[in-house]
Write an enzyme that holds these catalytic residues in place. Sequence first.
Site, PDB file in Angstrom:
ATOM      1  N   ARG A 177      10.895 -16.290  37.710  1.00 29.50           N
ATOM      2  CA  ARG A 177      10.416 -16.717  36.450  1.00 29.50           C
ATOM      3  C   ARG A 177       9.951 -15.711  35.694  1.00 29.50           C
ATOM      4  NH1 ARG A 177       9.130 -22.126  35.886  1.00 29.50           N
ATOM      5  NH2 ARG A 177       7.228 -21.810  34.856  1.00 29.50           N
ATOM      6  N   ARG A 181      10.759  -5.734  32.319  1.00 26.85           N
ATOM      7  CA  ARG A 181      11.582  -5.371  31.166  1.00 26.85           C
ATOM      8  C   ARG A 181      11.131  -3.734  30.878  1.00 26.85           C
ATOM      9  NH1 ARG A 181       9.626  -9.271  27.824  1.00 26.85           N
ATOM     10  NH2 ARG A 181      10.932 -11.434  27.990  1.00 26.85           N
ATOM     11  N   ARG A 255       0.158 -28.931  44.452  1.00 28.18           N
ATOM     12  CA  ARG A 255      -0.968 -27.954  44.131  1.00 28.18           C
ATOM     13  C   ARG A 255      -1.289 -28.722  42.899  1.00 28.18           C
ATOM     14  NH1 ARG A 255      -2.739 -24.753  46.626  1.00 28.18           N
ATOM     15  NH2 ARG A 255      -4.011 -24.110  45.209  1.00 28.18           N
ATOM     16  N   ARG A 287      -6.584 -18.559  34.918  1.00 30.01           N
ATOM     17  CA  ARG A 287      -6.345 -18.060  33.567  1.00 30.01           C
ATOM     18  C   ARG A 287      -7.455 -18.807  32.803  1.00 30.01           C
ATOM     19  NH1 ARG A 287       0.065 -20.093  33.367  1.00 30.01           N
ATOM     20  NH2 ARG A 287      -0.357 -22.065  34.289  1.00 30.01           N
ATOM     21  N   GLU A 310      -8.694 -22.606  33.933  1.00 29.28           N
ATOM     22  CA  GLU A 310      -7.924 -23.187  35.060  1.00 29.28           C
ATOM     23  C   GLU A 310      -7.925 -22.859  36.576  1.00 29.28           C
ATOM     24  OE1 GLU A 310      -3.681 -23.599  33.088  1.00 29.28           O
ATOM     25  OE2 GLU A 310      -3.068 -23.402  35.152  1.00 29.28           O
ATOM     26  N   TYR A 361      10.558 -27.548  40.340  1.00 31.66           N
ATOM     27  CA  TYR A 361       9.593 -26.955  39.765  1.00 31.66           C
ATOM     28  C   TYR A 361      10.294 -26.886  38.263  1.00 31.66           C
ATOM     29  CZ  TYR A 361       6.215 -23.186  38.548  1.00 31.66           C
ATOM     30  OH  TYR A 361       5.126 -22.206  37.854  1.00 31.66           O
ATOM     31  N   ASP A 363      10.978 -27.029  34.273  1.00 30.58           N
ATOM     32  CA  ASP A 363      10.230 -27.085  32.879  1.00 30.58           C
ATOM     33  C   ASP A 363      10.552 -28.038  32.184  1.00 30.58           C
ATOM     34  OD1 ASP A 363       8.619 -24.657  33.186  1.00 30.58           O
ATOM     35  OD2 ASP A 363      10.460 -23.458  32.651  1.00 30.58           O
TER      36      ASP A 363
HETATM   37  P1  FAD Z   1       5.565 -36.014  34.362  1.00 27.45           P
HETATM   38  O1  FAD Z   1       5.389 -35.117  33.052  1.00 27.45           O
HETATM   39  O2  FAD Z   1       4.634 -35.155  35.452  1.00 27.45           O
HETATM   40  O3  FAD Z   1       5.460 -37.342  34.253  1.00 27.45           O
HETATM   41  C1  FAD Z   1       5.500 -38.021  35.241  1.00 27.45           C
HETATM   42  C2  FAD Z   1       4.554 -39.437  35.015  1.00 27.45           C
HETATM   43  O4  FAD Z   1       4.814 -40.500  36.007  1.00 27.45           O
HETATM   44  C3  FAD Z   1       3.305 -39.182  34.899  1.00 27.45           C
HETATM   45  O5  FAD Z   1       2.733 -39.584  33.626  1.00 27.45           O
HETATM   46  C4  FAD Z   1       2.542 -39.962  36.025  1.00 27.45           C
HETATM   47  O6  FAD Z   1       1.276 -40.405  35.720  1.00 27.45           O
HETATM   48  C5  FAD Z   1       3.686 -41.159  36.140  1.00 27.45           C
HETATM   49  N1  FAD Z   1       3.612 -41.718  37.517  1.00 27.45           N
HETATM   50  C6  FAD Z   1       3.464 -41.196  38.660  1.00 27.45           C
HETATM   51  N2  FAD Z   1       3.587 -42.154  39.572  1.00 27.45           N
HETATM   52  C7  FAD Z   1       3.625 -43.292  39.045  1.00 27.45           C
HETATM   53  C8  FAD Z   1       3.303 -44.568  39.467  1.00 27.45           C
HETATM   54  N3  FAD Z   1       3.148 -45.034  40.669  1.00 27.45           N
HETATM   55  N4  FAD Z   1       3.476 -45.775  38.385  1.00 27.45           N
HETATM   56  C9  FAD Z   1       3.233 -45.443  37.282  1.00 27.45           C
HETATM   57  N5  FAD Z   1       3.233 -44.102  36.624  1.00 27.45           N
HETATM   58  C10 FAD Z   1       3.364 -43.073  37.650  1.00 27.45           C
HETATM   59  N6  FAD Z   1       7.110 -26.970  31.103  1.00 27.45           N
HETATM   60  C11 FAD Z   1       7.762 -26.144  30.281  1.00 27.45           C
HETATM   61  O7  FAD Z   1       8.717 -26.376  29.815  1.00 27.45           O
HETATM   62  N7  FAD Z   1       6.700 -25.196  29.696  1.00 27.45           N
HETATM   63  C12 FAD Z   1       5.347 -24.917  29.943  1.00 27.45           C
HETATM   64  O8  FAD Z   1       4.834 -23.999  29.570  1.00 27.45           O
HETATM   65  C13 FAD Z   1       4.799 -26.031  31.224  1.00 27.45           C
HETATM   66  N8  FAD Z   1       3.739 -25.669  31.626  1.00 27.45           N
HETATM   67  C14 FAD Z   1       3.182 -26.575  32.730  1.00 27.45           C
HETATM   68  C15 FAD Z   1       1.837 -26.347  32.952  1.00 27.45           C
HETATM   69  C16 FAD Z   1       1.498 -27.199  34.083  1.00 27.45           C
HETATM   70  C17 FAD Z   1      -0.036 -27.009  34.638  1.00 27.45           C
HETATM   71  C18 FAD Z   1       2.412 -28.353  34.499  1.00 27.45           C
HETATM   72  C19 FAD Z   1       1.767 -29.114  35.619  1.00 27.45           C
HETATM   73  C20 FAD Z   1       3.341 -28.270  34.368  1.00 27.45           C
HETATM   74  C21 FAD Z   1       3.909 -27.368  33.209  1.00 27.45           C
HETATM   75  N9  FAD Z   1       5.190 -27.529  32.828  1.00 27.45           N
HETATM   76  C22 FAD Z   1       5.856 -26.807  31.691  1.00 27.45           C
HETATM   77  C23 FAD Z   1       6.184 -28.676  33.257  1.00 27.45           C
HETATM   78  C24 FAD Z   1       6.158 -29.946  32.521  1.00 27.45           C
HETATM   79  O9  FAD Z   1       4.973 -30.653  32.622  1.00 27.45           O
HETATM   80  C25 FAD Z   1       7.205 -30.744  33.026  1.00 27.45           C
HETATM   81  O10 FAD Z   1       8.650 -30.427  33.115  1.00 27.45           O
HETATM   82  C26 FAD Z   1       7.455 -32.310  32.593  1.00 27.45           C
HETATM   83  O11 FAD Z   1       6.168 -32.799  32.492  1.00 27.45           O
HETATM   84  C27 FAD Z   1       8.340 -33.019  33.409  1.00 27.45           C
HETATM   85  O12 FAD Z   1       8.153 -34.254  32.859  1.00 27.45           O
HETATM   86  P2  FAD Z   1       8.627 -35.476  34.102  1.00 27.45           P
HETATM   87  O13 FAD Z   1       8.710 -36.591  33.110  1.00 27.45           O
HETATM   88  O14 FAD Z   1       9.318 -34.934  35.110  1.00 27.45           O
HETATM   89  O15 FAD Z   1       7.032 -35.645  34.690  1.00 27.45           O
HETATM   90  N1  UDP Z   2       2.349 -14.570  38.698  1.00 27.76           N
HETATM   91  C1  UDP Z   2       1.847 -13.453  39.346  1.00 27.76           C
HETATM   92  N2  UDP Z   2       0.825 -13.068  38.072  1.00 27.76           N
HETATM   93  C2  UDP Z   2       0.904 -13.445  36.815  1.00 27.76           C
HETATM   94  C3  UDP Z   2       1.366 -14.399  36.561  1.00 27.76           C
HETATM   95  C4  UDP Z   2       2.432 -15.225  37.217  1.00 27.76           C
HETATM   96  O1  UDP Z   2       1.791 -13.130  40.011  1.00 27.76           O
HETATM   97  O2  UDP Z   2      -0.110 -12.921  36.121  1.00 27.76           O
HETATM   98  C5  UDP Z   2       3.436 -15.454  39.697  1.00 27.76           C
HETATM   99  C6  UDP Z   2       2.860 -16.369  40.358  1.00 27.76           C
HETATM  100  O3  UDP Z   2       3.109 -16.422  41.617  1.00 27.76           O
HETATM  101  C7  UDP Z   2       3.288 -17.560  39.575  1.00 27.76           C
HETATM  102  C8  UDP Z   2       4.435 -17.383  39.297  1.00 27.76           C
HETATM  103  O4  UDP Z   2       4.482 -15.742  38.887  1.00 27.76           O
HETATM  104  O5  UDP Z   2       3.054 -18.653  40.348  1.00 27.76           O
HETATM  105  C9  UDP Z   2       5.168 -18.012  38.006  1.00 27.76           C
HETATM  106  O6  UDP Z   2       4.237 -17.763  36.920  1.00 27.76           O
HETATM  107  P1  UDP Z   2       4.360 -18.802  35.643  1.00 27.76           P
HETATM  108  O7  UDP Z   2       3.277 -18.154  34.734  1.00 27.76           O
HETATM  109  O8  UDP Z   2       5.708 -19.269  35.337  1.00 27.76           O
HETATM  110  O9  UDP Z   2       3.699 -19.911  36.176  1.00 27.76           O
HETATM  111  P2  UDP Z   2       3.293 -21.505  35.502  1.00 27.76           P
HETATM  112  O10 UDP Z   2       3.084 -21.198  34.067  1.00 27.76           O
HETATM  113  O11 UDP Z   2       4.185 -22.469  36.059  1.00 27.76           O
HETATM  114  O12 UDP Z   2       1.976 -21.775  36.189  1.00 27.76           O
END
Ligand code: FAD
Ligand code: UDP
Length: 397
Positions: A177, A181, A255, A287, A310, A361, A363
């Site tokens: 990911r 560069r 996690r 972070r 975080e 995983y 996005d």
């Molecule tokens: P979710 O958004 O997780 O939705 C699932 C829903 O199901 C939740 O609201 C949950 O409460 C509900 N649910 C679960 N079980 C039940 C149940 N039994 N009954 C009723 N409801 C239930 N993506 C990016 O593109 N860019 C980013 O920068 C990025 N950063 C992220 C950072 C973090 C910390 C995390 C965790 C994710 C990040 N993502 C990011 C990923 C992004 O959140 C997901 O791609 C997106 O939320 C996926 O949508 P989803 O609908 O699959 O899941």
């Molecule tokens: N990572 C790292 N150092 C950094 C940032 C990311 O080693 O400063 C590694 C780490 O293993 C992480 C992965 O690269 O889980 C993906 O990073 P990203 O920022 O895409 O993770 P997210 O935003 O999904 O937590």
Amino acid sequence: SYTDYDLVIVGSGFFGLTIAERVATELDKRVLVLERRSHLGGNAYSEREPETGIEVHRYGAHLFHTSNARVWEYCNRFTAFTGYQHRVFAKVADQVYAFPMNLALINQFFGKSHSPTEARALIAEQAGEIDTKDAKNLEEKGISLVGRPLYEAFVKGYTAKQWQTDPTQLDASIISRLPVRYTFDNRYFNDTFEGLPVDGYTAWLTRMADHPNIEVRTDVDYFDVRDEIPAGTPTVYTGPLDAYFGNSEGALSWRTLDFEQEVLDDCGDFQGTTVVNYNDEEVPYTRILEFRHFHPERDYPTDKTVIVREFSRFAEPGDEPYYPVNTPDDRAKLLRYRELARKETANANVLFGGRLGTYKYLDMHMAIGSALSMFDNRIAPYFTDGKALAGTESAED
Ligand code: FAD
Ligand code: UDP
């Protein structure tokens, strides 16, 4: 009552809402979305911090980016995007570096200027111990891409904090990911399209669900009401895959994150940018996010700011599962769950999707893209041509 709906969707994240919107708009069918939390939107949900009005992404920073023109066009039906481009800085010892690995970072780290050619030669020499195509896990892949000194400074400690799993047990794709560069370009993403929703994630997500055929019920756990839903009702489940089957094959490892939010009343700018990674293993958090910087175009107060630290740890029962850990042990269980899921689709009309439902995983753009495919390949043919929901290939491919 649960009898008046053509489709039930469990989870109101981007996956569930994309399916809901398509089915309601394109097929004119009635959709019920069940959401366990007290709000819709899944992990992309955001809200204004009440004291400052600053938009905070409640489940961690969410940056929208995609190279998929269809997904971009689809998203633009519900929101406009700002021109925000994500950049991340990495703090190691007493220095801050422009991340990801780029010429500025390499020069600063090695205390000397390098041309792109010189930097390539230096890293090639340091990374020579492992060939990228032979790398079997995160550690080998990391070293093969950037060499041991950069791996140890920027990847090892951060990854240990983020995953608390030996990097030789983690999948090599996690590190793919991160771009490397040999230019001064420090944009975090390589994608064609990028930006943040102009009036916030929640406004975007709310508009996706705003259709007379869609009803969203929050504070409802599917497992509490499952028995009231008529058997065979087409259902799209986006909760955790293992939970659906009562962890019958053993719990998958996930996690979770703890977010410590703080409003600083005496400081208008804490770190000068949105995200600073703390790569040293001794610092307990991974972070710090400073939310005002995601929207420089907004009129936020200049004397206050909101920061979030975080912390990452293994999810225990009752925690929100955020990241699939996906160790070899998990992958063995996953194969068994996928087989159960296939049978459940064939026998009970339940499809599995999204980040939790596929243990991938994903996005946001990938979740949306995969929901659009599920709609095209499974759900529309079911409703319009009477085809089986199970289709011909497995539900989670
Ligand atoms: P979710 O958004 O997780 O939705 C699932 C829903 O199901 C939740 O609201 C949950 O409460 C509900 N649910 C679960 N079980 C039940 C149940 N039994 N009954 C009723 N409801 C239930 N993506 C990016 O593109 N860019 C980013 O920068 C990025 N950063 C992220 C950072 C973090 C910390 C995390 C965790 C994710 C990040 N993502 C990011 C990923 C992004 O959140 C997901 O791609 C997106 O939320 C996926 O949508 P989803 O609908 O699959 O899941
Ligand atoms: N990572 C790292 N150092 C950094 C940032 C990311 O080693 O400063 C590694 C780490 O293993 C992480 C992965 O690269 O889980 C993906 O990073 P990203 O920022 O895409 O993770 P997210 O935003 O999904 O937590």
